[in-house]
Design a protein around this motif. Structure first.
Motif, PDB file in Angstrom:
ATOM      1  N   GLN A 139       0.834  -1.204   0.000  1.00  0.00           N
ATOM      2  CA  GLN A 139       0.000   0.000   0.000  1.00  0.00           C
ATOM      3  C   GLN A 139       0.869   1.255   0.000  1.00  0.00           C
ATOM      4  O   GLN A 139       0.583   2.209  -0.722  1.00  0.00           O
ATOM      5  N   LYS A 140       1.917   1.260   0.785  1.00  0.00           N
ATOM      6  CA  LYS A 140       2.814   2.419   0.840  1.00  0.00           C
ATOM      7  C   LYS A 140       3.514   2.622  -0.491  1.00  0.00           C
ATOM      8  O   LYS A 140       3.668   3.753  -0.954  1.00  0.00           O
ATOM      9  N   GLU A 141       3.935   1.528  -1.106  1.00  0.00           N
ATOM     10  CA  GLU A 141       4.606   1.641  -2.400  1.00  0.00           C
ATOM     11  C   GLU A 141       3.667   2.170  -3.470  1.00  0.00           C
ATOM     12  O   GLU A 141       4.071   2.953  -4.329  1.00  0.00           O
ATOM     13  N   GLN A 142       2.398   1.773  -3.418  1.00  0.00           N
ATOM     14  CA  GLN A 142       1.422   2.280  -4.382  1.00  0.00           C
ATOM     15  C   GLN A 142       1.207   3.772  -4.201  1.00  0.00           C
ATOM     16  O   GLN A 142       1.034   4.517  -5.166  1.00  0.00           O
ATOM     17  N   PRO A 146       7.989   2.779  -4.989  1.00  0.00           N
ATOM     18  CA  PRO A 146       8.721   1.697  -4.329  1.00  0.00           C
ATOM     19  C   PRO A 146       9.826   2.147  -3.375  1.00  0.00           C
ATOM     20  O   PRO A 146       9.912   1.665  -2.265  1.00  0.00           O
ATOM     21  N   LYS A 147      10.662   3.078  -3.770  1.00  0.00           N
ATOM     22  CA  LYS A 147      11.786   3.471  -2.907  1.00  0.00           C
ATOM     23  C   LYS A 147      11.290   4.203  -1.665  1.00  0.00           C
ATOM     24  O   LYS A 147      11.742   3.955  -0.559  1.00  0.00           O
ATOM     25  N   MET A 148      10.342   5.115  -1.833  1.00  0.00           N
ATOM     26  CA  MET A 148       9.845   5.893  -0.700  1.00  0.00           C
ATOM     27  C   MET A 148       9.026   5.012   0.240  1.00  0.00           C
ATOM     28  O   MET A 148       9.138   5.131   1.452  1.00  0.00           O
ATOM     29  N   GLY A 149       8.209   4.118  -0.290  1.00  0.00           N
ATOM     30  CA  GLY A 149       7.413   3.218   0.544  1.00  0.00           C
ATOM     31  C   GLY A 149       8.297   2.354   1.418  1.00  0.00           C
ATOM     32  O   GLY A 149       8.043   2.166   2.597  1.00  0.00           O
TER      33      GLY A 149
END
Length: 161
Positions: A139-142, A146-149
């Protein structure tokens, strides 16, 4: 009553008489569970009011009377809404596998940390916690890429230690 239904936050500014009024407090906690903090001690021990509060915001469990943190129905509703509410459950309910599973399904490893030592080493609970963490990561990657999540998840897990 109409004012409290629309602006539950007003309960913190009303007299003790209104904070002890069951109808007013019930309307307030239905609008924001954490308004339970401002209820009279008697109403913090009222099962219907506390249940309404934790169904709206599981973390409202922290304002419930100690007796109600031992009530399975109340704690289960709280952790289903917010797994982190397990922190405020009685020690006996932190040993209840169904309650811990519900908390972990909602909040992952953060909830698992609040379980009894025995349940923290339970394989099923560990598997559910890992699965939930993976879901949270996706969910965070979406949302963030990808790098920030991954960076957000790593930062949060390092803060828990």
């Amino acid at each position: 009553l109409a004012a409290v239904q629309g602006l539950g936050a007003m309960i913190r500014h009303v007299s003790a008489e209104f904070r002890a009024d069951r109808e007013i407090v019930l309307a307030a906690v239905r609008g924001g569970g954490r308004f339970l903090e401002y209820a009279s001690e008697e109403l913090k021990a009222d099962q219907d009011i506390v249940l309404a509060a934790v169904q709206q915001d599981g973390l409202a469990l922290m304002f419930a009377s100690a007796d109600l943190t031992e009530k399975r129905e109340i704690v289960l509703a709280a952790v289903q809404q917010c797994g982190l509410a397990l922190k405020n459950a009685s020690a006996a309910l932190k040993e209840d596998k169904e309650i811990v599973l519900a908390a972990v399904k909602e909040a992952g490893l953060a909830a698992m940390e609040q379980a009894s030592a025995e349940l923290r080493s339970d394989k099923e609970i560990g598997d559910v916690a890992i699965s939930r963490e993976m879901s949270l990561q996706q969910q965070k990657e979406q949302l963030l890429g990808p790098k920030m999540g991954h960076a957000v998840l790593h930062h949060q897990s390092s803060r828990r230690r």
